[in-house]
Design an enzyme around this catalytic site. Structure first.
Site, PDB file in Angstrom:
ATOM      1  N   TYR A   1       0.838  -1.196   0.000  1.00  0.00           N
ATOM      2  CA  TYR A   1       0.000   0.000   0.000  1.00  0.00           C
ATOM      3  C   TYR A   1       0.876   1.250   0.000  1.00  0.00           C
ATOM      4  O   TYR A   1       1.532   1.589   0.997  1.00  0.00           O
ATOM      5  CB  TYR A   1      -0.923   0.019   1.217  1.00  0.00           C
ATOM      6  CG  TYR A   1      -1.842  -1.173   1.342  1.00  0.00           C
ATOM      7  CD1 TYR A   1      -2.108  -2.010   0.261  1.00  0.00           C
ATOM      8  CD2 TYR A   1      -2.454  -1.471   2.552  1.00  0.00           C
ATOM      9  CE1 TYR A   1      -2.956  -3.095   0.377  1.00  0.00           C
ATOM     10  CE2 TYR A   1      -3.315  -2.565   2.680  1.00  0.00           C
ATOM     11  CZ  TYR A   1      -3.550  -3.369   1.593  1.00  0.00           C
ATOM     12  OH  TYR A   1      -4.385  -4.448   1.733  1.00  0.00           O
TER      13      TYR A   1
ATOM     14  N   SER B   1     -12.669  -5.798   1.762  1.00  0.00           N
ATOM     15  CA  SER B   1     -13.761  -5.283   0.931  1.00  0.00           C
ATOM     16  C   SER B   1     -15.124  -5.800   1.389  1.00  0.00           C
ATOM     17  O   SER B   1     -15.921  -6.279   0.583  1.00  0.00           O
ATOM     18  CB  SER B   1     -13.539  -5.639  -0.546  1.00  0.00           C
ATOM     19  OG  SER B   1     -14.338  -4.847  -1.390  1.00  0.00           O
ATOM     20  N   PRO B   2     -15.450  -5.681   2.674  1.00  0.00           N
ATOM     21  CA  PRO B   2     -16.736  -6.183   3.158  1.00  0.00           C
ATOM     22  C   PRO B   2     -17.927  -5.387   2.647  1.00  0.00           C
ATOM     23  O   PRO B   2     -19.072  -5.841   2.759  1.00  0.00           O
ATOM     24  CB  PRO B   2     -16.605  -6.055   4.684  1.00  0.00           C
ATOM     25  CG  PRO B   2     -15.642  -4.928   4.874  1.00  0.00           C
ATOM     26  CD  PRO B   2     -14.649  -5.062   3.759  1.00  0.00           C
ATOM     27  N   LEU B   3     -17.665  -4.219   2.050  1.00  0.00           N
ATOM     28  CA  LEU B   3     -18.735  -3.425   1.431  1.00  0.00           C
ATOM     29  C   LEU B   3     -18.661  -3.477  -0.091  1.00  0.00           C
ATOM     30  O   LEU B   3     -19.301  -2.686  -0.785  1.00  0.00           O
ATOM     31  CB  LEU B   3     -18.670  -1.972   1.914  1.00  0.00           C
ATOM     32  CG  LEU B   3     -18.904  -1.789   3.419  1.00  0.00           C
ATOM     33  CD1 LEU B   3     -18.723  -0.334   3.818  1.00  0.00           C
ATOM     34  CD2 LEU B   3     -20.285  -2.283   3.816  1.00  0.00           C
TER      35      LEU B   3
ATOM     36  N   GLN C   1     -16.362  -2.660  -2.245  1.00  0.00           N
ATOM     37  CA  GLN C   1     -15.870  -1.386  -2.787  1.00  0.00           C
ATOM     38  C   GLN C   1     -16.970  -0.333  -2.895  1.00  0.00           C
ATOM     39  O   GLN C   1     -16.941   0.529  -3.777  1.00  0.00           O
ATOM     40  CB  GLN C   1     -15.188  -1.598  -4.136  1.00  0.00           C
ATOM     41  CG  GLN C   1     -13.875  -2.354  -4.031  1.00  0.00           C
ATOM     42  CD  GLN C   1     -13.022  -2.213  -5.269  1.00  0.00           C
ATOM     43  OE1 GLN C   1     -13.492  -1.850  -6.337  1.00  0.00           O
ATOM     44  NE2 GLN C   1     -11.741  -2.509  -5.136  1.00  0.00           N
ATOM     45  N   GLY C   2     -17.919  -0.384  -1.994  1.00  0.00           N
ATOM     46  CA  GLY C   2     -18.956   0.644  -1.954  1.00  0.00           C
ATOM     47  C   GLY C   2     -20.279   0.230  -2.549  1.00  0.00           C
ATOM     48  O   GLY C   2     -21.288   0.925  -2.362  1.00  0.00           O
ATOM     49  N   LEU C   3     -20.326  -0.891  -3.258  1.00  0.00           N
ATOM     50  CA  LEU C   3     -21.593  -1.338  -3.848  1.00  0.00           C
ATOM     51  C   LEU C   3     -22.668  -1.496  -2.786  1.00  0.00           C
ATOM     52  O   LEU C   3     -23.834  -1.114  -2.992  1.00  0.00           O
ATOM     53  CB  LEU C   3     -21.382  -2.664  -4.582  1.00  0.00           C
ATOM     54  CG  LEU C   3     -22.648  -3.331  -5.144  1.00  0.00           C
ATOM     55  CD1 LEU C   3     -23.262  -2.465  -6.248  1.00  0.00           C
ATOM     56  CD2 LEU C   3     -22.334  -4.727  -5.677  1.00  0.00           C
ATOM     57  N   LEU C   4     -22.287  -2.041  -1.613  1.00  0.00           N
ATOM     58  CA  LEU C   4     -23.276  -2.355  -0.577  1.00  0.00           C
ATOM     59  C   LEU C   4     -23.631  -1.159   0.301  1.00  0.00           C
ATOM     60  O   LEU C   4     -24.403  -1.297   1.245  1.00  0.00           O
ATOM     61  CB  LEU C   4     -22.757  -3.514   0.287  1.00  0.00           C
ATOM     62  CG  LEU C   4     -22.573  -4.832  -0.487  1.00  0.00           C
ATOM     63  CD1 LEU C   4     -21.888  -5.875   0.377  1.00  0.00           C
ATOM     64  CD2 LEU C   4     -23.919  -5.350  -0.986  1.00  0.00           C
TER      65      LEU C   4
END
Length: 325
Positions: free
Chosen positions: A60, A201-203, A205-208
């Protein structure tokens, strides 16, 4: 905040952690002001909220994220009560290279001991026994407490543990309502054996978060994948509508419900990123949401029904999507 139950580790693992890919990584477009100011405020607030797991990686920002996180932790109380987790860039993870890179990561983080040192990706050419010899050496001299892997299959995770000679504590994998593969083996094995699954990425990348649809899509280059094609966003609508419905019943946001679904599973730590103090507060609050059994089942069923077009079948749509109108 809740913590992983029954985990035999020196420090407790909060079920919601903080992923720090954005710290110092130019591709997210947050800028130097975020790296020098907001990131430190996010870490400080995360600690106040009981978050103990802070995840970074050598990759990173090519070390910038580790430096920024280390400085933020030092200025907000040190590292004695948190889990500092980082990952080796596994380009050539031979034992001597692993040892060298581990020392370099510890120096960038400003710590005497890395709480969780992970192999970032399975290497197709270098087998785990040589990588784990390097990890064992770092553990035996006291530089590394626990060892983990990332993006490993269950079989390879178990093989890495045999090569290491004792517990390989964790496997960091993509896990969310729209990436449920870890449920089929990884999560249940971790629950049965006292291991941990870290969900990146539990979301999705923002979709959820429910903020996007076919007429409003993210502009970040990292999100220009098939998932964001208009037809795939239309396919996600039933799941997103259900997230909104469940969220209303809990006076929560869709993102919080998506995180709550992930950490409903024992032995799982979600590590969402945060672009602001408000977002880390929202993420942390998700730990306290208790989904009813029927809510969890309905979300799981809706997620399994979501079938985005990806891979080769999505290529024509991706090409059309990139062409100027």
């Amino acid at each position: 905040m809740r913590y992983v139950d029954g985990l035999d580790t020196a420090r407790k693992y909060s079920v919601i952690g903080l992923g720090t890919w954005q710290f110092g990584s130019r591709e997210w477009g947050y800028g130097d002001a975020y790296a020098s100011g907001e990131s430190a405020a996010i870490v400080r607030r995360a600690r106040e909220l009981g978050i103990t797991v802070f995840d970074t990686a050598e990759l990173y920002g090519f070390g910038r994220s580790e430096r920024i996180l280390g400085e933020a932790l030092a200025s907000s109380g040190g590292t004695d009560d948190v889990v500092v987790a980082t990952k080796i860039l596994p380009v050539l993870p031979l034992a001597p290279v692993v040892q060298q890179r581990g020392i370099a990561s510890a120096q960038r983080l400003g710590v005497r001991r890395i709480d969780l040192y992970q192999v970032h990706q399975p290497n197709p050419l270098v087998k785990d026994p040589t990588t784990m010899r390097g990890m064992r050496a770092l553990h035996d001299v006291g530089l590394v407490d626990d060892v983990g892997v990332s993006n490993y299959s269950l079989e390879r995770w178990q093989g890495a543990e045999r090569a290491y000679g004792s517990r390989v504590l964790s496997n960091q994998v993509q896990f969310s309502l729209v990436h449920q593969d870890p449920l089929d083996g990884l999560v249940s094995w971790a629950q049965e054996t006292g291991h941990v699954v870290l969900a990146w990425s539990p979301l999705a990348q923002g979709l959820l978060t429910g903020r996007y649809d076919a007429s409003h899509r993210p502009s970040n280059a990292l999100r220009q994948t098939a998932v964001w094609l208009p037809e795939n966003l239309d396919a996600a609508k039933p799941l997103l509508d259900l997230l909104r419905e469940v969220a209303t019943g809990h006076d929560a946001t869709p993102a919080q419900i998506a995180l709550a679904w992930v950490v409903t599973h024992a032995g799982v730590v979600a590590i969402p990123g945060a672009s602001s103090v408000a977002q880390v507060e929202s993420n942390a609050a998700a730990a306290e949401i208790r989904l009813a059994e029927d809510e969890h089942a309905a979300l799981t069923a809706a997620a399994r029904a979501y079938r985005p077009r990806t891979g080769v079948p999505a290529l024509p749509s991706l090409v059309r999507d990139k062409l100027p109108i």
